[in-house]
Each structure stands twice: as structure tokens, then as C-alpha cells.
Design an enzyme around this catalytic site. Sequence first.
Site, PDB file in Angstrom:
ATOM      1  N   THR A 191      35.714  42.880  36.679  1.00 56.53           N
ATOM      2  CA  THR A 191      36.909  43.299  37.587  1.00 56.53           C
ATOM      3  C   THR A 191      38.393  42.890  37.020  1.00 56.53           C
ATOM      4  OG1 THR A 191      36.757  40.802  38.495  1.00 56.53           O
ATOM      5  CG2 THR A 191      35.520  42.523  39.706  1.00 56.53           C
ATOM      6  N   LYS A 192      38.253  42.284  35.830  1.00 55.81           N
ATOM      7  CA  LYS A 192      39.606  41.915  35.332  1.00 55.81           C
ATOM      8  C   LYS A 192      40.464  43.324  34.556  1.00 55.81           C
ATOM      9  CE  LYS A 192      39.640  37.971  36.947  1.00 55.81           C
ATOM     10  NZ  LYS A 192      38.461  37.853  37.559  1.00 55.81           N
ATOM     11  N   ASN A 193      41.473  43.227  34.031  1.00 58.11           N
ATOM     12  CA  ASN A 193      42.118  44.153  33.552  1.00 58.11           C
ATOM     13  C   ASN A 193      41.407  44.600  32.086  1.00 58.11           C
ATOM     14  OD1 ASN A 193      44.114  43.223  35.312  1.00 58.11           O
ATOM     15  ND2 ASN A 193      45.858  43.682  34.060  1.00 58.11           N
ATOM     16  N   HIS A 198      35.669  39.066  33.204  1.00 56.10           N
ATOM     17  CA  HIS A 198      34.758  39.466  34.095  1.00 56.10           C
ATOM     18  C   HIS A 198      35.021  41.115  34.131  1.00 56.10           C
ATOM     19  CE1 HIS A 198      32.912  40.390  38.263  1.00 56.10           C
ATOM     20  NE2 HIS A 198      32.014  39.306  37.689  1.00 56.10           N
TER      21      HIS A 198
END
Length: 389
Positions: A185-187, A183
Site C-alpha cells: 500500500t506504500k508509495n 508494504h
Amino acid sequence: MTAAGTVPFHVPHTAERQLEYLRGALESGDLDGNGSYSARAAELIQRLTGAGHVLLTPSCTAALEIAALLLDLAPGDEVVMPSFTFAPTASAFVLRGAVPVFVDCHPDTLNLDEKALQEAITGRTRAIVAVHYAGVACEMGEIQRIADAHGIPVVEDNAHGLGASYRDRPLGSFGALAAQSFHATKNVHSAKGGALLVNDESLVDRATIIRDRGTNRHQYFLGQVDKYRWVDLGSSYILPELLAALLAAQLEEHDMVQKRRDAVWYRYHEGLAGWAAEQRVLLPVVPADRRHSAHLYHLVLPDPADRSAFLDHLRTRGVNATFHFVPLHTSPAGMRYGRTAPGGCPVTEHVADRLVRLPLHTELTPARVEQVLDAVLEFRTSESRGSLP
């Protein structure tokens, strides 16, 4: 748009070659998935996780849903999991009729408390879900020992933990199955996307079928059957090639992304140590035998009122921070579909009311990091201080 001088909570990483790869995927005409960019992304995930097989999916939720299908869960079967996690960790199994059994978390790592596992397991337990919160590994040695003693498979929810490890072994390689999130929002990300990691060789063929609408189309393309048919349960769980192209470009920069995020995480940790001790604020704990992913940096305030005041204080200083999970065992659907393990989840309830996440992303300049630190260091907690159960 972010106001001038404001520190955004999150900014998705932009990879140098992502537009080039997106253009390449469009020009290939192979947009459905399983093309060259999908193969490249899967290869890179396999390197990072040590997983046996990697199947790209449209989300981590989709990967968990495939896992639930692979486990042949039936109504009334039980799946033990932490209450301190995101809703899809439970809903993927509830969709198959299973009952999530919610277990408390550790007060330090905020991961599933393996000491509560034994009492949570019954004759109906069919799986244990280990969620690696903030990219810090659960106590996988003990969890796996308990699971093996009962003949129960472990599923890793590794949404936060790409590139992290437990005793030098990559997260995602422990469970029979593991789920990754990509997603935004991930790294590293593909805007929306995920992956199912299959470490139990006996599940690979069926996982491929379930991911492709319950058909044996993959075998058809390999020339193993003359035509493909509907042969099992399944759904449309293949990641489109455009998103796989974006993901491949992002994964190629994983090491650089990790280095930048580590720098922010450790600057917070160093800069807040004295303040946290004075204000009775808990900082993240990473046991010595684990490497974390620097996915997020959280603080646990002494009191719920402190958290509200702290968030307001940061906002006035131009820092966007936020809370995190609402415990599943207290959520409407959690109470309807699940049950809480013996002993309840007092630590989970305590932490969920007090936790704050600070901004952490690759676009944070050193000056912005210092802006966050200055704002935090100005804050003073109230005199009414809570204590962990």
C-alpha cells in the site's frame, strides 16, 4: 478484478525492472537476504532518508519490534505515542511489557500534539514515538527538544513518509531509530517489507545481531569471529533477497512515483478547495516548512453521518474510498495494555469518526482523477455540522 469504470482505492506500483531483478535474485541463489539487491535497496533508502545505517526487515512492524528490543524496555516502562496510528506502533512495545501512553493529535496535520507531550512524560517514560501521518512531518524541533530535556530517545514511525522532510531535513534522520514500511500500500513497495534506520551509532552492532536471530553471524561473515553464536535476544528479521530485488527496482523509480502522486494530490487539493469551504470539510494541511510524501489524501467530514453518506455516494459513482485508523486508546487492546495521557484524545476521536481517504496511486489517469473530483463535488453535507474540540 476492478469493475469497468470503477476507480480503485489503491493499485500497487509496478516498476519497469522488477521482473528482471526478481529473476536475477533467483538466479543468484542467494535468497536468504543481505545480497546485492539488499545492498542496492539499502543504499537508495539511505540516500532518501539521510539515515546513518539501513537494515532491511520483513515489515515496518518488525523494524519497530527491533527498536523496542534495542531500547531494553522492561515491564512497566512507558512509551508515549499518538493514539491516531496503526496497531503495530503500540504492539511492538507492548510485546516487551511496555505501556503505551496515548496522546492526542493536532486537528490540522493529525500528528502527535507536542503540546501534550510534557504532561504525558513520567519517571517511567523510556521513548517517544513520532508518527508522520500521511507523510507530513511532526513538529520535530519541539518534540526533539522535549525528548532531549528528559534524556528520552525518539523513534520515528515513518511508514508514510519516505522522501518527505522537515525544514529540509529528510524524515527518518531525526530519531535515534526510525521505521519504514514497504508494504504494497506504500508509495514504493516490496509487497511486504520494511527497514530499520539506525541513527545512533552505538546501536548499530546490536541492531544487526537482533535482526539476525540474536546471533553474531554478520561478524562471522566479516571474518571478525571464527564461528557465529547466539549472543542476544532476536528473531528472523532479515528481508528475503527476492523481496529486496523487488524493492530495489521500486526505489529506483521513487522520483517518478513521487511526481505522479504529487500531481494527483495537488489536483485534488486545488479542485476541492472551494467545495470544502462551502461544505465545512477539512482538507489536508502541510505546514510551509515541510515537504510531504503524497502518501494519502484525506478529507474530514463535519459529522459521522456525513462520512457514511459520503462513502455510499462515492461508491454509487464508481469511486472506492475508505476511512482510516480506529483510535488505539479506544481499541480493546489499547484499553487493556495502555493508558491515555492527561486531557484525553478528543481531537483523535473526532477525526477518526469523520475521515475519508480518496484513491491515490500511480495508475490514476487524469480522467480517473476528474471522475473522483466530479463525484466528490456532487456531495452535500448535512445541516447538522460538528466542530473540532
